[in-house]
Every structure is written in structure tokens, then in C-alpha cells.
Design an enzyme around this catalytic site. Sequence first.
Site, PDB file in Angstrom:
ATOM      1  N   THR A  99       0.819  -1.207   0.000  1.00 10.61           N
ATOM      2  CA  THR A  99       0.000   0.000   0.000  1.00 10.61           C
ATOM      3  C   THR A  99       0.860   1.268   0.000  1.00 10.61           C
ATOM      4  O   THR A  99       0.532   2.253  -0.663  1.00 10.61           O
ATOM      5  CB  THR A  99      -0.946   0.009   1.218  1.00 10.61           C
ATOM      6  OG1 THR A  99      -1.838  -1.106   1.125  1.00 10.61           O
ATOM      7  CG2 THR A  99      -1.745   1.296   1.294  1.00 10.61           C
ATOM      8  N   SER A 138      -7.454  -1.096  -6.226  1.00  9.98           N
ATOM      9  CA  SER A 138      -6.978  -1.393  -4.878  1.00  9.98           C
ATOM     10  C   SER A 138      -5.496  -1.720  -4.999  1.00  9.98           C
ATOM     11  O   SER A 138      -5.042  -2.186  -6.051  1.00  9.98           O
ATOM     12  CB  SER A 138      -7.737  -2.589  -4.295  1.00  9.98           C
ATOM     13  OG  SER A 138      -7.055  -3.126  -3.172  1.00  9.98           O
ATOM     14  N   THR A 139      -4.758  -1.493  -3.933  1.00 15.77           N
ATOM     15  CA  THR A 139      -3.365  -1.957  -3.931  1.00 15.77           C
ATOM     16  C   THR A 139      -3.296  -3.435  -4.292  1.00 15.77           C
ATOM     17  O   THR A 139      -2.360  -3.892  -4.951  1.00 15.77           O
ATOM     18  CB  THR A 139      -2.728  -1.742  -2.544  1.00 15.77           C
ATOM     19  OG1 THR A 139      -2.648  -0.348  -2.269  1.00 15.77           O
ATOM     20  CG2 THR A 139      -1.335  -2.347  -2.464  1.00 15.77           C
ATOM     21  N   THR A 185      36.850 -36.371 -13.059  1.00 16.11           N
ATOM     22  CA  THR A 185      35.674 -36.671 -12.249  1.00 16.11           C
ATOM     23  C   THR A 185      36.115 -36.765 -10.804  1.00 16.11           C
ATOM     24  O   THR A 185      37.158 -37.354 -10.508  1.00 16.11           O
ATOM     25  CB  THR A 185      35.011 -37.995 -12.677  1.00 16.11           C
ATOM     26  OG1 THR A 185      35.956 -39.062 -12.565  1.00 16.11           O
ATOM     27  CG2 THR A 185      34.519 -37.912 -14.121  1.00 16.11           C
ATOM     28  N   SER A 316      46.337  -8.281  -6.427  1.00 21.66           N
ATOM     29  CA  SER A 316      46.817  -8.307  -5.048  1.00 21.66           C
ATOM     30  C   SER A 316      47.478  -6.998  -4.683  1.00 21.66           C
ATOM     31  O   SER A 316      48.137  -6.356  -5.510  1.00 21.66           O
ATOM     32  CB  SER A 316      47.814  -9.454  -4.854  1.00 21.66           C
ATOM     33  OG  SER A 316      48.377  -9.415  -3.559  1.00 21.66           O
ATOM     34  N   SER A 317      47.323  -6.610  -3.415  1.00 14.36           N
ATOM     35  CA  SER A 317      47.988  -5.410  -2.911  1.00 14.36           C
ATOM     36  C   SER A 317      49.365  -5.727  -2.358  1.00 14.36           C
ATOM     37  O   SER A 317      50.112  -4.824  -1.991  1.00 14.36           O
ATOM     38  CB  SER A 317      47.128  -4.772  -1.818  1.00 14.36           C
ATOM     39  OG  SER A 317      46.987  -5.666  -0.717  1.00 14.36           O
TER      40      SER A 317
END
Length: 475
Positions: A99, A138-139, A185, A316-317
Site C-alpha cells: 500500500t 486497490s493496492t 571426475t 593483489s595489494s
Amino acid sequence: MEFRIEKDMLGEVKVPQAAYYGIHTVRAAGNFPVSGFKTNPFLIRAVAQVKQAAAEANMSAGLLDRRIGEAIVKAAGEVAGGGLSDQFIVDAFQGGAGTSTNMNVNEVIANRAIELLRGQKGDYLLVDPLEHVNLSQSTNDVYPTALRVAAIGRVLDLSEVLADLQGALQEKEASFAGILKIGRTEMQDAVPVTLGQEFSAYAEAIARDRWRLYKVEERLRQVNLGGTAVGTGLNANPHYIYSVIEELRAITGYGLARSENTIDLTQNTDVFVEVSGLLKAAAVNLAKMAGDLRLLSSGPLGGLAEIKLPEIQAGSSIMPGKVNPVIPEMITQVSFQVMGNDQVLAAAAAAGSLELNAFMPVIAHTLLQSLEMLINAVNILNEKCVKGIMADEARCRRWLEESHGFITALTPHLGYGQAAELVKQARRESKNLREVVIESGLFTSEDLAAIFTPGELTRPGVAGTKYLKKGRDKR
């Protein structure tokens, strides 16, 4: 900031003078400051399309003054086109079965229509959010209908990007068709396959997802618009009920139809569960494929490295030169979120009671969020990853030659026991299995060269049967 005073049955509330929303929206925004997620914009646009259709149908039925109705149609059209998007401020997580969202749209359209009629925002004697914009509605029929409209558009968009991904995977299938490699597998060496065959399996899975979603769109076309509060159509003019669907069909371009049982669609939300389940299935296939791409590209020196993913950012840092498979990692996370959303949506759908499901907002949020994330993620996967995948044929050949997987192709000629002994000998002596087989005198290098080809190893039948029969007849 200047304010105007608006009233409802609960009293007075100050509303920013510049705002297109009104008292109901202000109350809802104050009541539900929950998640930071606003109502999905595709849902807002779909609600606006419903309002357009309703105004047209109400005018056709003689229920709405044409001057007011045409202003509503124009204002709703602006919202449906993405206009005034900053005016939809209600949180996605809200009570009331939607609503608050319906009223947010009603108020914005009403105030924009007032403006178009040269009035001042808040002058609801000109255009009223309830009496005019929400007339015959209506909603409970607007919101589910709008969610179906929004979902149809997003499902079709997702089907399209999945088709593009399928095509890209099929291109890789063709270009990698002649690259023989070891199959695996349970994470262990198995029998040979081609790299193209692996990509063909991904393409087929995506094709199924695309087709399932394309077909489920048909069930979203049934709507309950005209059913009003519980599906009985109370307070809705019969002329309006039948014309509003035609108007909405023309506005959206979708093959919408009024449900034969609008009470059913007002209270039951299983079609959204069905769509979400198919999104979950697609997410499962995408996550599996993403995991495979990470494995196949692992390394590049200490892993499988049978394929190379496009390098799109530093990884990577702390480790110079490292590049990570960030797109498959993103896809995996999106897939997990979609799977989680499906669980939330299913719980919300099951929690509906009697003539209505009060939890439509979370159903709408999770469904449209899943669709949005998958559309964006699949497009990124295709453009920034799959299209740029390269094969390392030498690496594929190396792992195949160093494995014992191809002994399976010789088993019909040797018997399981003798084949197993050759594998054990190769492991015991740390030798290449091909060398051990040749040294045994059971096969020549020419025999093995004829047997170990993509055509012999990766199609039904016993590899090398015709060649060995012909060659041994000569000998």
C-alpha cells in the site's frame, strides 16, 4: 525548507513544499527506515503504467473527467518513463502488502497532474491521489499486476543476455573442438575430452535456462487487475474491468490477459515462486560454470592453467603480478544471493493468508533484485570473461600425457586387469604411461598415435578398433 500541511484520518503532517509525494509517503518513509533499499524502479514504472491504463479505462467508462484523466495519463507516462525517480522514497521492506508504494505513486502522479493543470502541489481538489488516480483500483490488484508487468520485462531481458552468453560459449565450443585434454571426475583424472566439449556442456545448460525463462513469461501474463480488494471486483465498473486490461496491454506491449479467477491471483503468489525457482536454477548453472573457469585457469604456473581468462585488473595489494579470476568470483557471489533470495521469496509466498499475501513487498524486492543482478552479471561475464577466454593447448596436452586417463581407451583391447597393472607399473617406476605401454610390446607408438586422437577418444565406441584390426591383419 518550505512545507505544506496535508491531512489524513490520523491527523496533519508537514510535507516538503517541493515534494511530489504527500502525507501517506511521508508517514511510510518514517515508519519503515529499514534497509536502505528503495522500492525497485522497475516496479515503480510498472505501477505507473497501471495508473495510465486505469485512467484511460475510467475515462472510457465515464467515471473520470477527461481533463483530470488526461493530466493523470501524462503524469503517469512521465513516471513510467523514469521521470521523478527521486520522489519514490519508501523502503522496499514495508508493511501493508504494498500500500505504501501504491500511495507513493498515487501521490506523485496526482501532484504532477496538478502541476500540469497549473495548480499548486497538495491541492487535491484538482486531482486527488485516491479519488482520481486510484479510482476503480486497490493496492491488491495494482501491486500484483505491476509486479507481473515488471517481471515480464526483466525476464525477457535476462533471456536475451543468456542467449548472448550461450552464443559466446558455442563459439568457444567450435574454436576449442580439436583441443584434446584430460577429463576429470571427483577432481581426479578421468578419460579424455576436448576443451570444446566442456564448453558445449556450459552452452547447453545456459540454453535450458534461457528456454525455461522464456516459457515461464507466459504465466506472468495473467493478471488480476480489476479484481480490486479481494478479487471480486467490488467498486469496479464492468466496462472499466474489461477495458483496463486492453489499455495496459497497449501500453506495455505485452500479451496480458485478465485471469478467469482474480480471487486466485489476488491471494496466491506461486507464479513468482516458479520464476524465482528458475532463476535459482540459472544461478546454479552459472556458479558451477564459474567454478570450473576458476579451476581450469588456476595457476598460472602452479595450477591447471588449461585456459587463460582475460586479465582485467591487478589481483593483489602485496603480491606483484598476481591476477585473479574476479569475474567468475563475482558470478559465484551473485548466484549465492539469488539462491538466498529464492528461499526468502518462497517463505513469503507460503506466509500469505486467506484473501491476500501481506508480504508482497519482499516478494517483489527479491524477485526483481535477482533478475537485475543476473542480467547485469551475465552480461559482464559474457563481455569481460567468456569472449576473451584463450586455450593453452600445450598445457592441455601436457596434463593429458602425464595422466593415466587414456588407459581406459586401451582397456577393451587389454582387459581391465592388464590395464590396471600397466598403470601400477607406470606409477611404481615414475614413468610416462605411454612409454610403459610401448615398452610392453602390446602397442606400437603408431598404434597409440592412431588411437589417441580427438575423433577416437571423444565419441561413442571403442577407440582404435578399425585401425588395429586393419593394421594387425597386415602384420
